[in-house]
Design an enzyme around this catalytic site. Structure first.
Site, PDB file in Angstrom:
ATOM      1  N   ASP A 182     -10.114  11.139  -3.089  1.00 57.04           N
ATOM      2  CA  ASP A 182      -9.414  11.182  -1.980  1.00 57.04           C
ATOM      3  C   ASP A 182      -8.765  12.376  -1.932  1.00 57.04           C
ATOM      4  O   ASP A 182      -8.280  12.915  -3.117  1.00 57.04           O
ATOM      5  CB  ASP A 182      -8.161   9.966  -2.085  1.00 57.04           C
ATOM      6  CG  ASP A 182      -8.817   8.675  -1.241  1.00 57.04           C
ATOM      7  OD1 ASP A 182      -9.412   9.008  -0.400  1.00 57.04           O
ATOM      8  OD2 ASP A 182      -8.307   7.680  -1.377  1.00 57.04           O
ATOM      9  N   ASP A 209      -6.180   7.638  -3.638  1.00 60.73           N
ATOM     10  CA  ASP A 209      -4.636   7.852  -3.616  1.00 60.73           C
ATOM     11  C   ASP A 209      -4.043   6.800  -3.812  1.00 60.73           C
ATOM     12  O   ASP A 209      -2.843   6.721  -3.966  1.00 60.73           O
ATOM     13  CB  ASP A 209      -4.216   8.790  -2.565  1.00 60.73           C
ATOM     14  CG  ASP A 209      -4.688   8.045  -1.384  1.00 60.73           C
ATOM     15  OD1 ASP A 209      -5.112   6.746  -1.196  1.00 60.73           O
ATOM     16  OD2 ASP A 209      -4.319   8.856  -0.162  1.00 60.73           O
ATOM     17  N   SER A 210      -4.680   5.507  -3.730  1.00 62.26           N
ATOM     18  CA  SER A 210      -3.810   4.118  -4.071  1.00 62.26           C
ATOM     19  C   SER A 210      -3.485   4.126  -5.464  1.00 62.26           C
ATOM     20  O   SER A 210      -2.683   3.015  -5.761  1.00 62.26           O
ATOM     21  CB  SER A 210      -5.080   3.134  -3.896  1.00 62.26           C
ATOM     22  OG  SER A 210      -6.402   3.139  -4.467  1.00 62.26           O
ATOM     23  N   GLU A 241     -10.638   0.334   7.849  1.00 59.78           N
ATOM     24  CA  GLU A 241      -9.762  -0.367   7.139  1.00 59.78           C
ATOM     25  C   GLU A 241      -8.734  -1.211   8.178  1.00 59.78           C
ATOM     26  O   GLU A 241      -8.278  -0.777   8.958  1.00 59.78           O
ATOM     27  CB  GLU A 241      -8.676   0.485   6.301  1.00 59.78           C
ATOM     28  CG  GLU A 241      -7.626  -0.045   5.270  1.00 59.78           C
ATOM     29  CD  GLU A 241      -6.913   0.397   4.508  1.00 59.78           C
ATOM     30  OE1 GLU A 241      -6.161  -0.057   3.701  1.00 59.78           O
ATOM     31  OE2 GLU A 241      -7.414   1.831   4.015  1.00 59.78           O
ATOM     32  N   GLU A 245      -8.487  11.181   5.348  1.00 64.55           N
ATOM     33  CA  GLU A 245      -8.014   9.874   6.263  1.00 64.55           C
ATOM     34  C   GLU A 245      -7.778  10.301   7.634  1.00 64.55           C
ATOM     35  O   GLU A 245      -7.427  11.776   7.672  1.00 64.55           O
ATOM     36  CB  GLU A 245      -6.601   9.328   5.727  1.00 64.55           C
ATOM     37  CG  GLU A 245      -6.752   8.358   4.539  1.00 64.55           C
ATOM     38  CD  GLU A 245      -5.594   7.631   4.275  1.00 64.55           C
ATOM     39  OE1 GLU A 245      -4.820   7.389   5.043  1.00 64.55           O
ATOM     40  OE2 GLU A 245      -5.413   7.084   3.176  1.00 64.55           O
ATOM     41  N   LYS A 260     -12.941  12.131   0.331  1.00 63.66           N
ATOM     42  CA  LYS A 260     -12.716  11.428   1.284  1.00 63.66           C
ATOM     43  C   LYS A 260     -11.377  11.724   1.958  1.00 63.66           C
ATOM     44  O   LYS A 260     -10.391  12.228   1.251  1.00 63.66           O
ATOM     45  CB  LYS A 260     -12.565   9.856   1.022  1.00 63.66           C
ATOM     46  CG  LYS A 260     -12.087   8.856   2.143  1.00 63.66           C
ATOM     47  CD  LYS A 260     -12.182   7.277   1.780  1.00 63.66           C
ATOM     48  CE  LYS A 260     -10.839   6.942   0.958  1.00 63.66           C
ATOM     49  NZ  LYS A 260      -9.876   7.049   1.741  1.00 63.66           N
TER      50      LYS A 260
END
Length: 355
Positions: free
Chosen positions: A123, A84-85, A223, A155, A153
């Site tokens: 993501d 999602d970056s 991270e 978070e 993935k």
């Protein structure tokens, strides 16, 4: 029929050997599923587990489109993360929050067309899995079915995120967890701040990573945490840790494609490029130089030259074209066509003069 009669008379051993020769199914499988893995085929979870057991580092890089995916494929990267970056490095936002599931699926599909070897991980974007476990599972299913990913993935390590991860795994979808600095949680973290810098925060990172492991995650991203915290988490877990700004003691590393290539030179990107990122190239400088050169050559008329004007008409067709344009009353256009043909012929004619 004669063949079948002969087949019935051969020995059982010969029949087995013949059936193996005739079968398209590998003899060590029990169903007609995927063929055995080779170096140029998709990386699997089993392969990653083997690398982890052998202590071999796992390489992860983000990709967001077909060209970047092809580059990862050629380089032999283990995992391609459609992160999602993209919200920041592709769409120009200041955070990862604005990107939608529909936008992520476009990126996923493009990457899936380009990366044939890496394990593909997508993501789950902000707002698509927090409401309920059913929402989380539905989103994960879309990322695989519509995005072409192999795994997802997500978070965070709150109880609801742990529950979501467990539900997705139970739905038959592989999951990577993500702890430490979780960019989707910047509202409660107070910005992009490193985590695990004091005792309670460090213990929380390790415990959260362990909870994600128990939920069934096959790996966890760490991270922006201090190296000792990452080392402790890596030691405590039985699954690979993937570090990003977490030091050298993880099972593998991940970086953002644009960051490691030095892709963007715009002040916006300079503002969001993290301190921990090593630039392995200055691709942005090369791009800027190439674009400036292109602009210069278009402005001075040197591009396109003869070598980049490959399509030609033979002289008879040029004359016929000229005549037809004149019949249409397009005398100026006819003259322009003739002048262009003469100019290209002169430019392409080899110099036969001798000194």
């Amino acid at each position: 029929m004669a063949f079948l009669t002969k087949l019935s008379k051969i020995s059982p051993l010969a029949r087995v050997c013949l059936s193996r020769c005739m079968s398209h199914v590998p003899e060590n499988t029990v169903y007609g599923g995927p063929t055995p893995q080779t170096a140029d085929r998709r990386v699997t979870l089993n392969q990653l587990k083997q690398k982890y057991k052998k202590g071999e580092p796992i390489t992860v890089v983000t990709a967001y489109d077909y060209p970047s995916a092809v580059h990862l494929d050629i380089a032999g990267i283990d995992i391609c993360l459609v992160g999602d970056s993209a919200s920041m490095v592709v769409h120009g936002h200041d955070t990862t929050l604005p990107i939608s599931l529909e936008e992520m699926l476009v990126h996923c599909r493009a990457v899936a067309r380009g990366a044939k070897r890496p394990l593909l991980v997508g993501d789950l974007p902000f707002g698509t899995y927090e409401t309920s476990t059913s929402q989380a599972v539905d989103t994960a299913v879309k990322v695989l079915r519509e995005g072409g990913m192999d795994a997802i993935k997500l978070e965070g390590g709150s109880p609801s995120r742990i529950t979501a991860a467990k539900a997705i795994v139970e739905a038959g979808i592989a999951v990577i967890g993500h702890v430490g600095l979780t960019p989707q949680a910047i509202s409660v973290l107070g910005g992009f701040r490193p985590q695990g810098k004091n005792v309670s925060s460090a213990i929380k990172v390790v415990e959260t990573a362990m909870a994600l492991q128990e939920a069934g995650c096959f790996s966890v991203v760490l991270e922006c945490v201090p190296a000792p915290v990452a080392a402790a988490a890596t030691s405590a877990l039985r699954i690979p840790t993937i570090g990003i700004g977490a030091g050298p003691f993880c099972s593998g590393q991940v970086l953002v494609y644009h960051d490691l290539l030095g892709m963007l030179q715009h002040p916006h990107h300079a503002k969001v490029t993290p301190k921990f990122c090593k630039q392995y190239a200055c691709v942005g400088d090369v791009i800027k130089k190439a674009l400036s050169k292109y602009k210069e050559e278009v402005n001075n008329g040197s591009f396109p030259g003869p070598s980049h004007t490959p399509y030609k008409m033979n002289p008879d067709d040029v004359d016929g074209f000229f005549n037809e344009l004149e019949k249409l009353g397009l005398n100026k256009a006819a003259s322009a066509a003739t002048a262009a043909a003469e100019k290209m012929n002169t430019a392409q004619r080899p110099d036969t003069e001798t000194s």
